[in-house]
Write a protein that holds these residues in place. Structure first.
Motif, PDB file in Angstrom:
ATOM      1  N   ILE A   1      12.297 -16.765  15.212  1.00  0.00           N
ATOM      2  CA  ILE A   1      11.316 -15.721  15.517  1.00  0.00           C
ATOM      3  C   ILE A   1      11.926 -14.343  15.292  1.00  0.00           C
ATOM      4  N   PHE A   2      13.159 -14.194  15.763  1.00  0.00           N
ATOM      5  CA  PHE A   2      13.847 -12.906  15.615  1.00  0.00           C
ATOM      6  C   PHE A   2      13.978 -12.529  14.141  1.00  0.00           C
ATOM      7  N   VAL A   3      14.347 -13.504  13.313  1.00  0.00           N
ATOM      8  CA  VAL A   3      14.560 -13.233  11.884  1.00  0.00           C
ATOM      9  C   VAL A   3      13.244 -13.254  11.124  1.00  0.00           C
ATOM     10  N   ASN A   4      12.468 -14.339  11.321  1.00  0.00           N
ATOM     11  CA  ASN A   4      11.266 -14.574  10.519  1.00  0.00           C
ATOM     12  C   ASN A   4      10.155 -13.579  10.815  1.00  0.00           C
ATOM     13  N   ILE A   5      10.095 -13.081  12.034  1.00  0.00           N
ATOM     14  CA  ILE A   5       9.042 -12.133  12.395  1.00  0.00           C
ATOM     15  C   ILE A   5       9.617 -10.735  12.593  1.00  0.00           C
ATOM     16  N   GLY A   6      10.570 -10.632  13.526  1.00  0.00           N
ATOM     17  CA  GLY A   6      11.091  -9.316  13.873  1.00  0.00           C
ATOM     18  C   GLY A   6      11.780  -8.604  12.739  1.00  0.00           C
ATOM     19  N   VAL A   7      12.747  -9.284  12.097  1.00  0.00           N
ATOM     20  CA  VAL A   7      13.508  -8.651  11.027  1.00  0.00           C
ATOM     21  C   VAL A   7      12.635  -8.398   9.807  1.00  0.00           C
ATOM     22  N   VAL A   8      11.752  -9.346   9.493  1.00  0.00           N
ATOM     23  CA  VAL A   8      10.840  -9.153   8.354  1.00  0.00           C
ATOM     24  C   VAL A   8       9.938  -7.941   8.593  1.00  0.00           C
ATOM     25  N   ALA A   9       9.367  -7.847   9.815  1.00  0.00           N
ATOM     26  CA  ALA A   9       8.508  -6.704  10.145  1.00  0.00           C
ATOM     27  C   ALA A   9       9.293  -5.404  10.091  1.00  0.00           C
ATOM     28  N   LEU A  10      10.516  -5.431  10.637  1.00  0.00           N
ATOM     29  CA  LEU A  10      11.348  -4.227  10.621  1.00  0.00           C
ATOM     30  C   LEU A  10      11.729  -3.861   9.190  1.00  0.00           C
TER      31      LEU A  10
ATOM     32  N   MET B   1       0.824  -1.214   0.000  1.00  0.00           N
ATOM     33  CA  MET B   1       0.000   0.000   0.000  1.00  0.00           C
ATOM     34  C   MET B   1       0.858   1.264   0.000  1.00  0.00           C
ATOM     35  N   SER B   2       1.989   1.221   0.695  1.00  0.00           N
ATOM     36  CA  SER B   2       2.879   2.386   0.694  1.00  0.00           C
ATOM     37  C   SER B   2       3.498   2.573  -0.690  1.00  0.00           C
ATOM     38  N   TYR B   3       3.803   1.463  -1.358  1.00  0.00           N
ATOM     39  CA  TYR B   3       4.334   1.531  -2.731  1.00  0.00           C
ATOM     40  C   TYR B   3       3.280   2.104  -3.678  1.00  0.00           C
TER      41      TYR B   3
ATOM     42  N   PHE C   1       8.787  -2.295   7.550  1.00  0.00           N
ATOM     43  CA  PHE C   1       8.594  -0.952   8.101  1.00  0.00           C
ATOM     44  C   PHE C   1       9.588   0.039   7.489  1.00  0.00           C
ATOM     45  N   LEU C   2      10.836  -0.370   7.322  1.00  0.00           N
ATOM     46  CA  LEU C   2      11.845   0.506   6.730  1.00  0.00           C
ATOM     47  C   LEU C   2      11.527   0.810   5.264  1.00  0.00           C
ATOM     48  N   LEU C   3      11.004  -0.180   4.538  1.00  0.00           N
ATOM     49  CA  LEU C   3      10.589   0.047   3.148  1.00  0.00           C
ATOM     50  C   LEU C   3       9.438   1.052   3.087  1.00  0.00           C
TER      51      LEU C   3
END
Length: 311
Positions: free
Chosen positions: A198-207, A117-119, A210-212
């Motif tokens: 969890i850190f990679v699959n959820i946290g990093v993906v979400a982050l 949606m941001s794109y 968010f950065l994109l």
């Protein structure tokens, strides 16, 4: 799934609160849930019947409304049962598996959808003359389908890795729904690999998403500043602000929970309310109260003129 799992029923401990507040909290969350379902259904109906809203932005908005309606349904009804009686806290092992998969499927799909949606907003503001050809019906369908498929794969990995572990002792989940971090604390095996996933699959993906989104909106701001008329700048800012409000309420709690080195059960339960209960409600509120096109369509729907136009 592991055959070593001896636990057949989990107990959801719910949101930390004084027992005297059971009735009050039940009433508050019940009202929020009803408003969430009705509000998102209303958006689906309005966009469906009003031909003026058959644009990429509202196509993605209907996907978001559908997700939010079911994301709330996956978590809130069970939460309400924890306020009613101790028996309402029980959830079978397989129901817990289904709830975790459904929650992460819808949640991760929403995460990817916000990025799309941001794109879409970036293209609409930065390339207004080419926007229609760049965001064709085929492109919109492809982008939306990709978010759903990515969400499904993302959730499948998380669910399989969580429930392949043996659960042979404690069965009290310190949360109001089945989520990976509190469930892993009950496993009778080393969970360090799961916690890293969890850190990679959820946290990093979400982050990353968010950065994109932030990058898209930084580009949008520069494009808006180039718009000559103040009316054009105001309209562009208004459309993008609505999306930013919902995005922040969704991503900030997610990043807080899944990227923190330590987990506090009580804090996580309260913070999770933001993206499981409040964000699905914010979607119809923000996109109707801050959007003239949707408000106009709602008034036309009320008067019945939308149905007349759609025929």
């Amino acid at each position: 799934m592991s055959n070593l799992s001896l636990v057949t029923t989990f107990i959801l401990m719910g949101i930390p609160h004084a027992p005297a507040l059971d009735t009050t909290l039940f009433g508050i969350f019940f009202v929020i849930y009803v408003l969430t379902v009705v509000g998102n259904l209303l958006i689906l109906l309005v966009v469906r019947v009003d031909s003026h809203l058959h644009t990429p932005m509202y196509y993605f908005l209907t996907n978001l409304s559908f997700i939010d309606m079911w994301l709330s349904t996956v978590t809130v009804p069970k939460m309400l049962m924890t306020f009613v009686s101790p028996r309402g806290r029980a959830i079978s092992f397989h129901s817990c598996v289904a709830q975790l998969y459904s929650f992460h499927f819808l949640g991760s799909t929403e995460c990817f959808l916000y990025t799309v949606m941001s794109y879409d907003r970036y293209l609409a503001v930065s390339y207004p003359l080419r926007y229609t050809s760049m965001m064709s019906r085929k492109t919109c369908t492809l982008l939306a389908t990709s978010t759903w498929l990515s969400g499904s794969l993302h959730s499948a990995v998380q669910t399989i890795l969580t429930f392949r572990l043996p659960y042979c002792g404690p069965n009290q989940i310190q949360h109001y729904f089945c989520d990976a971090p509190p469930i892993l604390k009950l496993a009778c095996a080393d969970t360090s690999a799961n916690e890293m996933v969890i850190f990679v699959n959820i946290g990093v993906v979400a982050l990353g998403c968010f950065l994109l989104i932030v990058l898209s909106y930084v580009s949008i701001v520069f494009s808006i500043l180039k718009i000559c008329t103040s009316e054009g700048r105001h309209r562009a800012f208004q459309i993008c602000t609505s999306h930013c409000i919902v995005v922040l309420c969704f991503f900030v709690p997610c990043v807080f929970i899944y990227l923190r080195p330590g987990s506090k059960d009580a804090v996580d339960g309260v913070v999770a309310v933001f993206y499981t209960v409040l964000t699905p409600l914010l979607n119809p509120v923000v996109y109707t109260l801050r959007n003239k096109e949707v408000k106009k369509a709602l008034l036309m729907l009320k008067s019945g003129s939308v149905f007349t136009q759609s025929k």
